[in-house]
Scaffold this motif. Structure first.
Motif, PDB file in Angstrom:
ATOM      1  N   ILE A   8       0.862  -1.183   0.000  1.00  0.00           N
ATOM      2  CA  ILE A   8       0.000   0.000   0.000  1.00  0.00           C
ATOM      3  C   ILE A   8       0.902   1.238   0.000  1.00  0.00           C
ATOM      4  N   ILE A   9       0.585   2.220  -0.859  1.00  0.00           N
ATOM      5  CA  ILE A   9       1.405   3.430  -0.865  1.00  0.00           C
ATOM      6  C   ILE A   9       1.108   4.240   0.401  1.00  0.00           C
ATOM      7  N   THR A  10       2.061   5.059   0.784  1.00  0.00           N
ATOM      8  CA  THR A  10       2.001   5.794   2.048  1.00  0.00           C
ATOM      9  C   THR A  10       0.709   6.577   2.222  1.00  0.00           C
ATOM     10  N   GLN A  11       0.276   7.269   1.195  1.00  0.00           N
ATOM     11  CA  GLN A  11      -0.924   8.114   1.265  1.00  0.00           C
ATOM     12  C   GLN A  11      -2.180   7.330   1.638  1.00  0.00           C
ATOM     13  N   ASP A  14      -3.858   2.888   6.277  1.00  0.00           N
ATOM     14  CA  ASP A  14      -4.956   3.112   7.226  1.00  0.00           C
ATOM     15  C   ASP A  14      -6.223   3.651   6.564  1.00  0.00           C
ATOM     16  N   GLN A  15      -6.400   3.380   5.255  1.00  0.00           N
ATOM     17  CA  GLN A  15      -7.618   3.812   4.570  1.00  0.00           C
ATOM     18  C   GLN A  15      -8.411   2.626   4.018  1.00  0.00           C
ATOM     19  N   GLY A  16      -8.162   1.434   4.553  1.00  0.00           N
ATOM     20  CA  GLY A  16      -8.944   0.268   4.162  1.00  0.00           C
ATOM     21  C   GLY A  16      -8.660  -0.250   2.769  1.00  0.00           C
ATOM     22  N   ILE A  17      -7.428  -0.089   2.296  1.00  0.00           N
ATOM     23  CA  ILE A  17      -7.048  -0.567   0.965  1.00  0.00           C
ATOM     24  C   ILE A  17      -6.658  -2.049   1.065  1.00  0.00           C
ATOM     25  N   ALA A  18      -7.194  -2.850   0.147  1.00  0.00           N
ATOM     26  CA  ALA A  18      -6.898  -4.288   0.128  1.00  0.00           C
ATOM     27  C   ALA A  18      -5.731  -4.581  -0.810  1.00  0.00           C
ATOM     28  N   ILE A  19      -4.807  -5.411  -0.357  1.00  0.00           N
ATOM     29  CA  ILE A  19      -3.715  -5.893  -1.214  1.00  0.00           C
ATOM     30  C   ILE A  19      -4.339  -6.807  -2.274  1.00  0.00           C
ATOM     31  N   PRO A  20      -3.954  -6.638  -3.552  1.00  0.00           N
ATOM     32  CA  PRO A  20      -4.520  -7.501  -4.603  1.00  0.00           C
ATOM     33  C   PRO A  20      -4.305  -8.995  -4.311  1.00  0.00           C
ATOM     34  N   ILE A  62      -2.078   1.176  -4.475  1.00  0.00           N
ATOM     35  CA  ILE A  62      -1.164   0.030  -4.458  1.00  0.00           C
ATOM     36  C   ILE A  62       0.063   0.311  -5.321  1.00  0.00           C
ATOM     37  N   LYS A  63       1.199  -0.243  -4.899  1.00  0.00           N
ATOM     38  CA  LYS A  63       2.417  -0.268  -5.714  1.00  0.00           C
ATOM     39  C   LYS A  63       2.880  -1.723  -5.771  1.00  0.00           C
ATOM     40  N   ALA A  64       3.695  -2.039  -6.782  1.00  0.00           N
ATOM     41  CA  ALA A  64       4.143  -3.430  -6.972  1.00  0.00           C
ATOM     42  C   ALA A  64       5.657  -3.484  -7.104  1.00  0.00           C
ATOM     43  N   TYR A  65       6.237  -4.488  -6.490  1.00  0.00           N
ATOM     44  CA  TYR A  65       7.669  -4.747  -6.661  1.00  0.00           C
ATOM     45  C   TYR A  65       7.805  -6.086  -7.373  1.00  0.00           C
ATOM     46  N   MET A  66       8.882  -6.227  -8.133  1.00  0.00           N
ATOM     47  CA  MET A  66       9.079  -7.448  -8.908  1.00  0.00           C
ATOM     48  C   MET A  66      10.553  -7.662  -9.204  1.00  0.00           C
TER      49      MET A  66
END
Length: 159
Positions: A8-11, A14-20, A62-66
């Motif tokens: 989850i990106i910093t912004q 704590d805003q209820g964002i779900a990880i894909p 969301i951000k992704a690392y790979m």
């Protein structure tokens, strides 16, 4: 050591964002949800008002690392055009490895939508909007790229 995944990106912490997540064991794509409620206007209504249609960016938080030589391909959900008249304006999205944690927007993944229906379409926060599929890529025999990413969304073509 982390190989590929989502954060989850910093912004949006704590805003209820779900990880894909994948919906089933056999699914290739990870389902992304909208981080905010967004209205996607009808291209027909815009045209009738003399306004040129433009894609609407739907944020995911969301951000992704790979791993090296991988990218994340963003694709639409199969139900989007059939049931909601929404299509990805760019066909598919490509999230490069070096987009992660970039200085411009921390690697925030966004989907670009056009609404080809006759009425505006509301995408609610938490609604599934698209999928991400991790894929490998190959390099040409002659590949001398030395440039580094210097920004966020749409920055790789800028000098």
């Amino acid at each position: 050591m982390k190989q590929r995944g989502f954060e989850i990106i910093t912004q949006y912490i704590d805003q209820g964002i779900a990880i894909p997540q994948r919906a089933t064991k056999g699914a290739a794509g990870y389902d992304f949800e909208a981080a905010e409620t967004v209205v996607v206007p009808s291209i027909w209504q815009l045209q009738a008002q003399g306004i040129a249609p433009k894609p609407v960016l739907v944020k995911t938080g969301i951000k992704a690392y790979m791993a090296e030589n991988e990218y994340l391909e963003l694709v639409s959900r199969s139900s989007n055009p059939l049931k909601r008249f929404l299509m990805l304006a760019n066909g598919v999205g490509v999230i490069d490895r070096d987009y992660y944690n970039n200085e411009g927007n921390e690697g925030h993944i966004m989907f670009q939508f056009l609404n080809f229906g006759y009425e505006e379409m509301v995408i609610e926060k938490g609604e599934r909007i698209g999928q991400g599929i991790f894929k490998p890529f190959l390099l040409a025999d002659v590949d001398d790229v030395e440039n580094e990413r210097t920004g966020g969304f749409g920055s790789s073509g800028k000098n």
